[in-house]
Design a protein around this motif. Structure first.
Motif, PDB file in Angstrom:
ATOM      1  N   ALA A 148      -8.644  -8.063  13.678  1.00  0.00           N
ATOM      2  CA  ALA A 148      -9.081  -8.010  12.281  1.00  0.00           C
ATOM      3  C   ALA A 148     -10.444  -8.669  12.114  1.00  0.00           C
ATOM      4  O   ALA A 148     -11.329  -8.123  11.431  1.00  0.00           O
ATOM      5  CB  ALA A 148      -8.039  -8.698  11.397  1.00  0.00           C
ATOM      6  N   MET A 149     -10.633  -9.827  12.740  1.00  0.00           N
ATOM      7  CA  MET A 149     -11.876 -10.570  12.592  1.00  0.00           C
ATOM      8  C   MET A 149     -13.063  -9.809  13.176  1.00  0.00           C
ATOM      9  O   MET A 149     -14.110  -9.653  12.545  1.00  0.00           O
ATOM     10  CB  MET A 149     -11.726 -11.940  13.260  1.00  0.00           C
ATOM     11  N   GLU A 150     -12.912  -9.287  14.407  1.00  0.00           N
ATOM     12  CA  GLU A 150     -14.034  -8.607  15.051  1.00  0.00           C
ATOM     13  C   GLU A 150     -14.340  -7.262  14.392  1.00  0.00           C
ATOM     14  O   GLU A 150     -15.504  -6.862  14.299  1.00  0.00           O
ATOM     15  CB  GLU A 150     -13.757  -8.426  16.545  1.00  0.00           C
ATOM     16  N   THR A 151     -13.313  -6.555  13.958  1.00  0.00           N
ATOM     17  CA  THR A 151     -13.562  -5.298  13.247  1.00  0.00           C
ATOM     18  C   THR A 151     -14.316  -5.564  11.955  1.00  0.00           C
ATOM     19  O   THR A 151     -15.226  -4.812  11.583  1.00  0.00           O
ATOM     20  CB  THR A 151     -12.240  -4.565  12.944  1.00  0.00           C
ATOM     21  N   PRO A 186     -18.712  -2.686  10.513  1.00  0.00           N
ATOM     22  CA  PRO A 186     -19.712  -2.066   9.627  1.00  0.00           C
ATOM     23  C   PRO A 186     -21.051  -1.798  10.317  1.00  0.00           C
ATOM     24  O   PRO A 186     -21.667  -0.755  10.095  1.00  0.00           O
ATOM     25  CB  PRO A 186     -19.860  -3.106   8.499  1.00  0.00           C
ATOM     26  N   GLU A 187     -21.487  -2.731  11.167  1.00  0.00           N
ATOM     27  CA  GLU A 187     -22.743  -2.518  11.895  1.00  0.00           C
ATOM     28  C   GLU A 187     -22.605  -1.387  12.906  1.00  0.00           C
ATOM     29  O   GLU A 187     -23.553  -0.633  13.145  1.00  0.00           O
ATOM     30  CB  GLU A 187     -23.166  -3.808  12.607  1.00  0.00           C
ATOM     31  N   MET A 188     -21.434  -1.259  13.523  1.00  0.00           N
ATOM     32  CA  MET A 188     -21.201  -0.150  14.452  1.00  0.00           C
ATOM     33  C   MET A 188     -21.348   1.192  13.734  1.00  0.00           C
ATOM     34  O   MET A 188     -21.972   2.126  14.248  1.00  0.00           O
ATOM     35  CB  MET A 188     -19.805  -0.267  15.070  1.00  0.00           C
ATOM     36  N   LEU A 189     -20.766   1.292  12.538  1.00  0.00           N
ATOM     37  CA  LEU A 189     -20.856   2.542  11.785  1.00  0.00           C
ATOM     38  C   LEU A 189     -22.306   2.857  11.422  1.00  0.00           C
ATOM     39  O   LEU A 189     -22.730   4.021  11.479  1.00  0.00           O
ATOM     40  CB  LEU A 189     -19.996   2.460  10.519  1.00  0.00           C
ATOM     41  N   LYS A 190     -23.082   1.834  11.063  1.00  0.00           N
ATOM     42  CA  LYS A 190     -24.489   2.046  10.732  1.00  0.00           C
ATOM     43  C   LYS A 190     -25.279   2.570  11.929  1.00  0.00           C
ATOM     44  O   LYS A 190     -26.249   3.307  11.769  1.00  0.00           O
ATOM     45  CB  LYS A 190     -25.114   0.732  10.243  1.00  0.00           C
ATOM     46  N   ALA A 237     -15.160   2.855  16.981  1.00  0.00           N
ATOM     47  CA  ALA A 237     -15.491   1.499  16.534  1.00  0.00           C
ATOM     48  C   ALA A 237     -14.230   0.653  16.397  1.00  0.00           C
ATOM     49  O   ALA A 237     -14.200  -0.524  16.805  1.00  0.00           O
ATOM     50  CB  ALA A 237     -16.246   1.547  15.203  1.00  0.00           C
ATOM     51  N   VAL A 238     -13.173   1.243  15.833  1.00  0.00           N
ATOM     52  CA  VAL A 238     -11.913   0.508  15.695  1.00  0.00           C
ATOM     53  C   VAL A 238     -11.270   0.288  17.057  1.00  0.00           C
ATOM     54  O   VAL A 238     -10.812  -0.821  17.375  1.00  0.00           O
ATOM     55  CB  VAL A 238     -10.941   1.268  14.760  1.00  0.00           C
ATOM     56  N   ALA A 239     -11.247   1.332  17.903  1.00  0.00           N
ATOM     57  CA  ALA A 239     -10.594   1.230  19.210  1.00  0.00           C
ATOM     58  C   ALA A 239     -11.230   0.133  20.059  1.00  0.00           C
ATOM     59  O   ALA A 239     -10.533  -0.614  20.747  1.00  0.00           O
ATOM     60  CB  ALA A 239     -10.660   2.570  19.942  1.00  0.00           C
ATOM     61  N   VAL A 240     -12.548   0.021  20.021  1.00  0.00           N
ATOM     62  CA  VAL A 240     -13.237  -1.019  20.798  1.00  0.00           C
ATOM     63  C   VAL A 240     -12.746  -2.395  20.393  1.00  0.00           C
ATOM     64  O   VAL A 240     -12.344  -3.217  21.224  1.00  0.00           O
ATOM     65  CB  VAL A 240     -14.768  -0.916  20.604  1.00  0.00           C
ATOM     66  N   ASN A 241     -12.766  -2.672  19.084  1.00  0.00           N
ATOM     67  CA  ASN A 241     -12.408  -4.011  18.619  1.00  0.00           C
ATOM     68  C   ASN A 241     -10.919  -4.307  18.758  1.00  0.00           C
ATOM     69  O   ASN A 241     -10.534  -5.459  18.977  1.00  0.00           O
ATOM     70  CB  ASN A 241     -12.837  -4.170  17.152  1.00  0.00           C
ATOM     71  N   VAL A 242     -10.086  -3.281  18.649  1.00  0.00           N
ATOM     72  CA  VAL A 242      -8.643  -3.487  18.772  1.00  0.00           C
ATOM     73  C   VAL A 242      -8.252  -3.694  20.236  1.00  0.00           C
ATOM     74  O   VAL A 242      -7.498  -4.623  20.567  1.00  0.00           O
ATOM     75  CB  VAL A 242      -7.875  -2.297  18.159  1.00  0.00           C
ATOM     76  N   TRP A 243      -8.742  -2.843  21.135  1.00  0.00           N
ATOM     77  CA  TRP A 243      -8.331  -2.964  22.536  1.00  0.00           C
ATOM     78  C   TRP A 243      -8.924  -4.194  23.201  1.00  0.00           C
ATOM     79  O   TRP A 243      -8.265  -4.831  24.027  1.00  0.00           O
ATOM     80  CB  TRP A 243      -8.688  -1.699  23.304  1.00  0.00           C
ATOM     81  N   THR A 244     -10.153  -4.558  22.865  1.00  0.00           N
ATOM     82  CA  THR A 244     -10.707  -5.774  23.473  1.00  0.00           C
ATOM     83  C   THR A 244      -9.963  -7.018  23.008  1.00  0.00           C
ATOM     84  O   THR A 244      -9.948  -8.033  23.703  1.00  0.00           O
ATOM     85  CB  THR A 244     -12.207  -5.923  23.161  1.00  0.00           C
ATOM     86  N   SER A 245      -9.300  -6.938  21.841  1.00  0.00           N
ATOM     87  CA  SER A 245      -8.520  -8.091  21.373  1.00  0.00           C
ATOM     88  C   SER A 245      -7.320  -8.371  22.266  1.00  0.00           C
ATOM     89  O   SER A 245      -6.725  -9.451  22.182  1.00  0.00           O
ATOM     90  CB  SER A 245      -8.055  -7.872  19.926  1.00  0.00           C
ATOM     91  N   VAL A 282      -9.327  -2.231   8.122  1.00  0.00           N
ATOM     92  CA  VAL A 282     -10.639  -2.811   7.811  1.00  0.00           C
ATOM     93  C   VAL A 282     -11.696  -1.717   7.681  1.00  0.00           C
ATOM     94  O   VAL A 282     -12.510  -1.731   6.749  1.00  0.00           O
ATOM     95  CB  VAL A 282     -11.056  -3.832   8.887  1.00  0.00           C
ATOM     96  N   LEU A 283     -11.707  -0.754   8.597  1.00  0.00           N
ATOM     97  CA  LEU A 283     -12.738   0.292   8.592  1.00  0.00           C
ATOM     98  C   LEU A 283     -12.265   1.599   7.966  1.00  0.00           C
ATOM     99  O   LEU A 283     -13.037   2.562   7.889  1.00  0.00           O
ATOM    100  CB  LEU A 283     -13.226   0.562  10.022  1.00  0.00           C
TER     101      LEU A 283
END
Length: 427
Positions: free
Chosen positions: A114-117, A122-126, A134-142, A385-386
């Motif tokens: 949740a924190m990293e997403t 938002p910057e990833m989407l930009k 973008a979600v998969a990166v932050n969720v799986w790395t967690s 979050v996203l």
């Protein structure tokens, strides 16, 4: 027994919180056995959460929230960016490194996702990242977070299985780093296919890296101090959690000076109440469910069944891994660890598998449930979050799922990946 399992999976399918699903299913088993006093479920739920060793869990949760309120996360983010921001898919690479660094601060995959997403999403989407990726990166790395010490899952497994928590902490270091490396490789190749650019135009200078390192040093030495304290006999596993809280307060109030009394009570302690309540509710209710399983001799039946298939340690560990990954699709990771440690660990011990080595495979396999549908808590945290759909997330998750299974198989066939550092530190 069958009605207890049917009730549990029915409640989970209907979306009931996992703690209530486990507790009610266990209570149904007691109703089927009227010769057992009805007061036993209450005694079981209370006895589970007054275990002195488990006191480390709320302490580490509080410590993690204190460190976040103390500005540690922002400093670690800057340090991670200085290290890998110049690589292809820079923000994704930052996420992998940041999760590794956050593993020494917070033991919660869900909180990290949740924190990293929220921070990076938002910057990833930009920058043109597909929403699902973008979600998969932050969720799986967690998933790295509960493997890098101190991990709450290690405390649960070690307490139930009577395995050294200090050794388990140390055993997670190499597998955690391997997860970081393979996720970074996945992010690089996917980013290259998608045409995603680095976060930074050029590599950070050594001076910039050293400055970011110096600002993050108090967070980075935290897990080192924990393992050293356990090894030297300064702390017990329960006491080391209390040390973590005091350490976080010193960093927040005296060193970084970014935490006020207001943020301490409203953020650090306020968030901790909800986190601790959720974990302890699952802990309390799982003991009722486990009592029925033990009474019905499920662990012995499962052990005999598995040993009837094969006595080869590698074959059995792969079978258990497959079972846990599949079960994690429907059962919360914490609940899965609580419910199945007493089932599978005796089998591992019986055929000579080191309980620390088995613990890494077991926890990694079970923890994946937070990242996989339909009940993955980290997955839902990131998607909410996203605003990503489940279809977008699942489509982008396959490379990370395969990469994770590769690491688990490496840990299975090369035990020294998990046992080398515990042997060096603890003998």
């Amino acid at each position: 027994m069958i009605w207890m399992l049917i009730a549990f999976f029915t409640f989970m399918f209907l979306g009931m919180p996992v703690a209530f699903a486990i507790g009610i299913a266990g209570f149904i088993w007691f109703l089927q056995n009227p010769y057992l006093p009805i007061t036993i479920p209450i005694q079981l739920s209370l006895s589970q959460i007054i275990n002195f060793t488990l006191l480390a869990i709320p302490m580490f949760i509080i410590a993690g929230n204190i460190m976040n309120s103390a500005g540690v996360t922002k400093r670690l983010l800057d340090f991670a960016s200085s290290l890998v921001g110049h690589m292809r898919g820079g923000l994704g690479q930052v996420s992998a490194v940041l999760s590794t660094l956050m593993g020494g601060v917070s033991g919660s995959s869900i909180a990290d996702a949740a924190m990293e997403t929220r921070m990076l999403g938002p910057e990833m989407l930009k920058r043109g990242y597909p929403r699902g990726f973008a979600v998969a990166v932050n969720v799986w790395t967690s998933l790295i977070v509960p493997i890098i010490p101190p991990g709450i899952a290690f405390i649960l497994y070690g307490t139930i299985g009577q395995v050294s928590i200090g050794r388990l902490f140390a055993a997670g270091i190499i597998p955690g780093l391997l997860l970081m490396v393979i996720y970074m490789i996945v992010i690089y190749f996917v980013s290259r296919r998608l045409g995603l650019q680095p976060e930074r135009e050029k590599r950070a200078s050594y001076r910039e890296i050293s400055q970011a390192l110096s600002k993050s040093i108090w967070a980075l030495i935290f897990p080192v101090l924990l393992i050293f304290g356990l090894r030297a006999g300064i702390f017990t596993p329960s006491e080391v959690g209390s040390f973590a809280v005091v350490y976080g307060m010193i960093v927040g109030f005296l060193i970084h000076r970014e935490m006020s009394l207001k943020s301490f009570f409203t953020e650090a302690l306020g968030y901790s109440v909800g986190d601790i309540g959720a974990v302890l509710a699952i802990l309390a209710m799982s003991n009722i469910f486990s009592y029925g399983m033990v009474w019905e001799r499920v662990p012995e039946t499962m052990a005999n069944f598995l040993l009837g298939i094969s006595t080869n340690p590698y074959v059995l560990m792969i079978i258990i891994m497959i079972f846990l990954v599949f079960a994690g699709l429907f059962i919360d990771a914490t609940a899965l660890i609580l419910m199945t440690t007493a089932v599978f660990l005796p089998v591992a011990r019986k055929i000579g598998i080191d309980p620390v080595h088995f613990g890494l495979v077991f926890i990694l396999s079970a923890a994946m449930g937070n990242q996989t549908p339909p009940v993955g808590a980290s997955m839902y945290a990131g998607c909410s979050v996203l605003g990503a759909t489940l279809e977008e997330y699942v489509k982008a998750s396959w490379p990370f799922l395969i990469a994770t299974i590769i690491i688990i198989i490496l840990v299975i066939f090369f035990p020294q990946l998990s046992l080398l550092i515990p042997k060096l530190i603890f003998g």
